[in-house]
Write a protein that holds these residues in place. Structure first.
Motif, PDB file in Angstrom:
ATOM      1  N   MET A   1       0.833  -1.177   0.000  1.00 15.73           N
ATOM      2  CA  MET A   1       0.000   0.000   0.000  1.00 15.73           C
ATOM      3  C   MET A   1       0.874   1.235   0.000  1.00 15.73           C
ATOM      4  N   SER A   2       0.331   2.320  -0.495  1.00 14.57           N
ATOM      5  CA  SER A   2       1.107   3.535  -0.588  1.00 14.57           C
ATOM      6  C   SER A   2       0.191   4.746  -0.464  1.00 14.57           C
ATOM      7  N   ILE A   3       0.664   5.739   0.263  1.00 13.34           N
ATOM      8  CA  ILE A   3      -0.043   7.000   0.373  1.00 13.34           C
ATOM      9  C   ILE A   3       0.645   7.980  -0.567  1.00 13.34           C
ATOM     10  N   ILE A   4      -0.115   8.551  -1.467  1.00 11.03           N
ATOM     11  CA  ILE A   4       0.389   9.521  -2.425  1.00 11.03           C
ATOM     12  C   ILE A   4       0.056  10.913  -1.899  1.00 11.03           C
ATOM     13  N   GLU A  64      -3.800  10.615  -0.846  1.00  7.98           N
ATOM     14  CA  GLU A  64      -4.527   9.623  -1.626  1.00  7.98           C
ATOM     15  C   GLU A  64      -3.919   8.242  -1.353  1.00  7.98           C
ATOM     16  N   PHE A  65      -4.771   7.256  -1.177  1.00  6.01           N
ATOM     17  CA  PHE A  65      -4.308   5.878  -1.025  1.00  6.01           C
ATOM     18  C   PHE A  65      -4.319   5.207  -2.373  1.00  6.01           C
ATOM     19  N   LYS A  66      -3.215   4.571  -2.713  1.00  5.68           N
ATOM     20  CA  LYS A  66      -3.139   3.842  -3.971  1.00  5.68           C
ATOM     21  C   LYS A  66      -2.458   2.511  -3.684  1.00  5.68           C
ATOM     22  N   GLU A  67      -3.155   1.428  -3.977  1.00  6.81           N
ATOM     23  CA  GLU A  67      -2.578   0.109  -3.751  1.00  6.81           C
ATOM     24  C   GLU A  67      -1.571  -0.201  -4.849  1.00  6.81           C
TER      25      GLU A  67
END
Length: 71
Positions: A1-4, A64-67
Motif C-alpha cells: 500500500m502507498s499513500i500519495i 490519496e491511497f493507492k494500492e
C-alpha cells in the motif's frame, strides 16, 4: 500500500509557492518540502487542517491511497 501526497498539485491549482504556504500554515519550508515530496512519516491533523484551509480543499485532495502490487 502507498499513500500519495498531492500537495504540489493542490498548490499549483491556487498558484501558491512552498514558501508562502509554509508562512501561512506556520511550518518550516523544510518540513513542508518533506511532506510535499512524500518523504514524511506522519502529519499532525492540526497541520493537515491548516494546509487544507489555506489550499481551499479537503484532506483527501492532498492525501490519496493507492494500492501498489506487492504491498
Amino acid at each position: 500500500m502507498s499513500i500519495i501526497v498531492n500537495l504540489d498539485v493542490m498548490m499549483a491549482k491556487i498558484k501558491i509557492s512552498l514558501t508562502e504556504l509554509a508562512e501561512r500554515v506556520v511550518i518550516t519550508n523544510t518540513n513542508l518540502s518533506i511532506l510535499k515530496t512524500g518523504k514524511a512519516k506522519a502529519i499532525r491533523f492540526s497541520t493537515l487542517e491548516r494546509i487544507s484551509k489555506e489550499l481551499l480543499c479537503q484532506p483527501g485532495d492532498i492525501l490519496e491511497f493507492k494500492e501498489i502490487n506487492g504491498d
